[in-house]
Write a protein that holds these residues in place. Structure first.
Motif, PDB file in Angstrom:
ATOM      1  N   GLU A   1       7.400   5.584  -4.575  1.00 19.56           N
ATOM      2  CA  GLU A   1       7.768   6.078  -5.906  1.00 19.56           C
ATOM      3  C   GLU A   1       8.024   7.584  -5.854  1.00 19.56           C
ATOM      4  O   GLU A   1       8.989   8.079  -6.430  1.00 19.56           O
ATOM      5  CB  GLU A   1       6.679   5.755  -6.920  1.00 19.56           C
ATOM      6  N   TRP A   2       7.151   8.308  -5.150  1.00 20.95           N
ATOM      7  CA  TRP A   2       7.337   9.752  -5.039  1.00 20.95           C
ATOM      8  C   TRP A   2       8.623  10.061  -4.283  1.00 20.95           C
ATOM      9  O   TRP A   2       9.360  10.972  -4.646  1.00 20.95           O
ATOM     10  CB  TRP A   2       6.168  10.406  -4.305  1.00 20.95           C
TER      11      TRP A   2
ATOM     12  N   GLU B   1       3.483   1.679  -1.989  1.00 16.02           N
ATOM     13  CA  GLU B   1       4.189   1.794  -3.274  1.00 16.02           C
ATOM     14  C   GLU B   1       4.115   3.187  -3.890  1.00 16.02           C
ATOM     15  O   GLU B   1       5.139   3.740  -4.287  1.00 16.02           O
ATOM     16  CB  GLU B   1       3.660   0.753  -4.268  1.00 16.02           C
ATOM     17  N   PRO B   2       2.919   3.808  -3.991  1.00 15.84           N
ATOM     18  CA  PRO B   2       2.868   5.149  -4.605  1.00 15.84           C
ATOM     19  C   PRO B   2       3.717   6.168  -3.846  1.00 15.84           C
ATOM     20  O   PRO B   2       4.392   6.995  -4.454  1.00 15.84           O
ATOM     21  CB  PRO B   2       1.387   5.535  -4.544  1.00 15.84           C
ATOM     22  N   PHE B   3       3.697   6.087  -2.539  1.00 15.84           N
ATOM     23  CA  PHE B   3       4.479   7.033  -1.744  1.00 15.84           C
ATOM     24  C   PHE B   3       5.971   6.786  -1.932  1.00 15.84           C
ATOM     25  O   PHE B   3       6.759   7.723  -2.053  1.00 15.84           O
ATOM     26  CB  PHE B   3       4.105   6.931  -0.255  1.00 15.84           C
TER      27      PHE B   3
ATOM     28  N   HIS C   1       0.804  -1.213   0.000  1.00 22.02           N
ATOM     29  CA  HIS C   1       0.000   0.000   0.000  1.00 22.02           C
ATOM     30  C   HIS C   1       0.846   1.275   0.000  1.00 22.02           C
ATOM     31  O   HIS C   1       0.334   2.357  -0.269  1.00 22.02           O
ATOM     32  CB  HIS C   1      -0.966   0.000   1.188  1.00 22.02           C
TER      33      HIS C   1
END
Length: 103
Positions: free
Chosen positions: A45-46, A41-43, A39
């Protein structure tokens, strides 16, 4: 012995281990979420776009602390006075007094 262990679990699916991510808006609002790797992963990546990753701080180790029972104070007897015993006056006869005057 009681041992307390805290485990950080994902707020979404309760998986662990998890990391805490905090987002703060320019108007001062902020939100913190504990997320597992899936959960987060998006953070992540940023965060990878921002540059090299800082070294994570070491996780504190859990050291059991022995629980000591409170010591019960023994009943103390009142302390005896340490004054010296009174000395009896020396009893002298008239003859001894007269002899001490002569000598």
């Amino acid at each position: 012995m009681k041992l307390k262990v805290e485990v950080l679990a994902c707020d979404i699916d309760k998986a662990y281990p998890a990391k805490t991510y905090t987002i703060t808006a320019s108007d001062g609002r902020s939100v913190s979420k504990d997320l597992c790797a899936e959960h987060a992963e998006p953070f992540e990546e940023w965060l990878e776009e921002t540059g090299p990753r800082e070294e994570p701080q070491p996780t504190p180790t859990v050291t059991p602390v022995p629980v000591q029972k409170p010591k019960v104070a023994a009943k103390q007897t009142p302390a005896k006075k340490t004054t010296s015993p009174r000395r009896r006056p020396k009893i002298t006869s008239l003859a001894e007094i007269e002899a001490s005057k002569q000598g």
